[in-house]
Design a protein around this motif. Structure first.
Motif, short mmCIF file in Angstrom:
data_model
loop_
_atom_site.label_atom_id
_atom_site.label_comp_id
_atom_site.label_asym_id
_atom_site.label_seq_id
_atom_site.Cartn_x
_atom_site.Cartn_y
_atom_site.Cartn_z
N GLN A 22 -44.63 33.61 19.13
CA GLN A 22 -44.32 34.98 18.76
C GLN A 22 -44.84 35.25 17.35
O GLN A 22 -45.15 34.33 16.62
N HIS A 23 -44.91 36.53 17.00
CA HIS A 23 -45.45 36.91 15.70
C HIS A 23 -44.60 36.28 14.59
O HIS A 23 -43.40 36.50 14.51
N PRO A 24 -45.22 35.47 13.73
CA PRO A 24 -44.45 34.84 12.63
C PRO A 24 -44.13 35.84 11.53
O PRO A 24 -44.78 36.88 11.39
N SER A 25 -43.12 35.48 10.75
CA SER A 25 -42.69 36.34 9.64
C SER A 25 -42.84 35.59 8.32
O SER A 25 -43.00 34.37 8.29
N LEU A 26 -42.73 36.33 7.22
CA LEU A 26 -42.83 35.73 5.89
C LEU A 26 -41.70 34.72 5.66
O LEU A 26 -41.87 33.78 4.87
N GLU A 27 -40.57 34.91 6.33
CA GLU A 27 -39.44 33.99 6.17
C GLU A 27 -39.75 32.58 6.67
O GLU A 27 -39.06 31.62 6.33
N GLU A 28 -40.80 32.46 7.46
CA GLU A 28 -41.18 31.15 7.99
C GLU A 28 -42.14 30.41 7.06
O GLU A 28 -42.59 29.31 7.38
N LEU A 29 -42.44 31.00 5.91
CA LEU A 29 -43.35 30.41 4.93
C LEU A 29 -42.57 29.96 3.69
O LEU A 29 -41.72 30.69 3.18
N THR A 30 -42.90 28.77 3.21
CA THR A 30 -42.32 28.24 1.97
C THR A 30 -43.46 27.78 1.08
O THR A 30 -44.32 27.02 1.53
N PRO A 31 -43.50 28.21 -0.18
CA PRO A 31 -44.60 27.77 -1.05
C PRO A 31 -44.54 26.27 -1.32
O PRO A 31 -43.46 25.70 -1.48
N LEU A 32 -45.70 25.65 -1.32
CA LEU A 32 -45.82 24.22 -1.62
C LEU A 32 -46.43 24.05 -3.00
O LEU A 32 -47.42 24.71 -3.34
N ASN A 33 -45.87 23.17 -3.79
CA ASN A 33 -46.40 22.91 -5.13
C ASN A 33 -47.48 21.84 -5.04
O ASN A 33 -47.33 20.73 -5.55
N GLU A 34 -48.55 22.16 -4.36
CA GLU A 34 -49.64 21.21 -4.17
C GLU A 34 -50.91 21.74 -4.83
O GLU A 34 -51.39 22.80 -4.49
N GLY A 35 -51.45 20.97 -5.76
CA GLY A 35 -52.76 21.29 -6.30
C GLY A 35 -52.77 22.44 -7.30
O GLY A 35 -51.84 23.26 -7.36
N LEU A 36 -53.85 22.50 -8.06
CA LEU A 36 -54.03 23.54 -9.06
C LEU A 36 -55.13 24.53 -8.67
O LEU A 36 -55.34 25.51 -9.37
N THR A 37 -55.79 24.28 -7.56
CA THR A 37 -56.94 25.11 -7.20
C THR A 37 -56.58 26.16 -6.17
O THR A 37 -56.87 27.34 -6.34
N ASN A 38 -55.95 25.75 -5.07
CA ASN A 38 -55.64 26.66 -3.97
C ASN A 38 -54.15 26.97 -3.92
O ASN A 38 -53.36 26.41 -4.66
N GLU A 39 -53.78 27.87 -2.99
CA GLU A 39 -52.37 28.19 -2.77
C GLU A 39 -51.99 27.70 -1.39
O GLU A 39 -52.64 28.02 -0.39
#
Length: 289
Positions: A22-39
């Protein structure tokens, strides 16, 4: 990153290969503190137990010699060895990709409680395995002198009011620093610090291949040893395990990588002249003209 871009990415969900139903929502995303180049975002679909990484690529790729096509090819070769998870979806227009998430600890975290010779031998053997891969003719080869010069010019252009002082600093370093060509070229990760190693259920993965180039294998060992803060005994054991790199070659490579990294961080973090000078003086004792 603006929510609008993330929403735009999530709108692609029907193109993804059976990741969610089903269509995912922003609530299903958690930021990862990985790397200095990408998000990077951890994606946990509500209708699945699987976890994924959605990586949104930096828009400053050319500044740091990143070629996404070459990275994708290298990543695929490494994933076929079982050393990193394969990319399962890529959207070049929106500049992102998706791969499975590795639920484990970084090498940095692991070393806190386990600095055993066996662990060091394991990561050393993985690097040797990577370095023995057959080379693809169109993979980029790093010219270290060209890279250093390019980073200097970027740094000077960012701080025009300090240009004269930076030029003097550059000249002072060039008086005492020369790169070496004493190596057999191979595929190098170029950023194998302890944050880019993930250990999961006795499996060891090396991720983030965007800086990979053909170059000096001792560079990878130097970056790893510096990041892991290996002592002289551990470095000697690492080189014995690797077998084909001398301590002289290693020390030269270590100085080269420290220099390159100091320039990279100065650009990326917008270091002041004073901060940058302090970093360089930790590598050399610089006598300015």
């Amino acid at each position: 990153m603006p929510n609008s871009h993330l929403i735009n990415i999530l709108n692609d969900w029907m193109q993804w290969p059976s990741i969610c139903q089903q269509h995912p929502s922003l609530e299903e995303l958690t930021p990862l503190n990985e790397g200095l180049t990408n998000e990077n975002w951890l994606f946990q679909p509500k209708d699945s137990q699987a976890q994924y990484v959605i990586r949104c690529n930096s828009n400053k790729e050319s500044d740091f010699y990143i070629n996404r096509h070459h990275e994708r090819e290298v990543h695929q070769s490494i994933s076929e060895l079982g050393l990193c998870p394969a990319v399962i979806f890529e959207n070049k227009e929106k500049n992102y990709w998706i791969r499975p998430y590795i639920n484990g600890k970084t090498l940095k975290e692991t070393l806190v409680n386990n600095s055993s010779p066996e662990l060091l031998n394991q990561v050393t053997q993985i690097l040797k395995q990577v370095h023995q891969l057959p080379l693809n003719q169109h993979w980029p080869t790093i010219d270290l002198n060209d890279r250093i010069e390019s980073y200097w010019q970027q740094l000077i252009s960012k701080q025009p009011d300090q240009a004269k002082e930076l030029e003097h600093l550059k000249t002072a370093i060039e008086r005492q620093f020369k790169t070496s060509n004493d190596f057999k070229p191979c595929l190098c990760h170029m950023d194998c610090n302890t944050q880019n190693w993930i250990i999961n259920q006795n499996e060891t993965h090396l991720i983030d291949w965007e800086y990979a180039h053909i170059g000096n294998p001792a560079w990878d060992l130097a970056v790893l040893s510096e990041s892991a803060q290996l002592n002289a005994t551990q470095i000697k054991a690492m080189l014995k395990q690797y077998q084909s790199i001398s301590i002289t070659q290693f020390n030269q490579a270590k100085q080269e990588m420290q220099y390159l990294e100091s320039l990279w961080f100065a650009i990326k973090l917008n270091l002041s002249l004073a901060e940058f000078s302090t970093t360089l003086n930790s590598i050399w004792s610089i006598n300015k003209p």
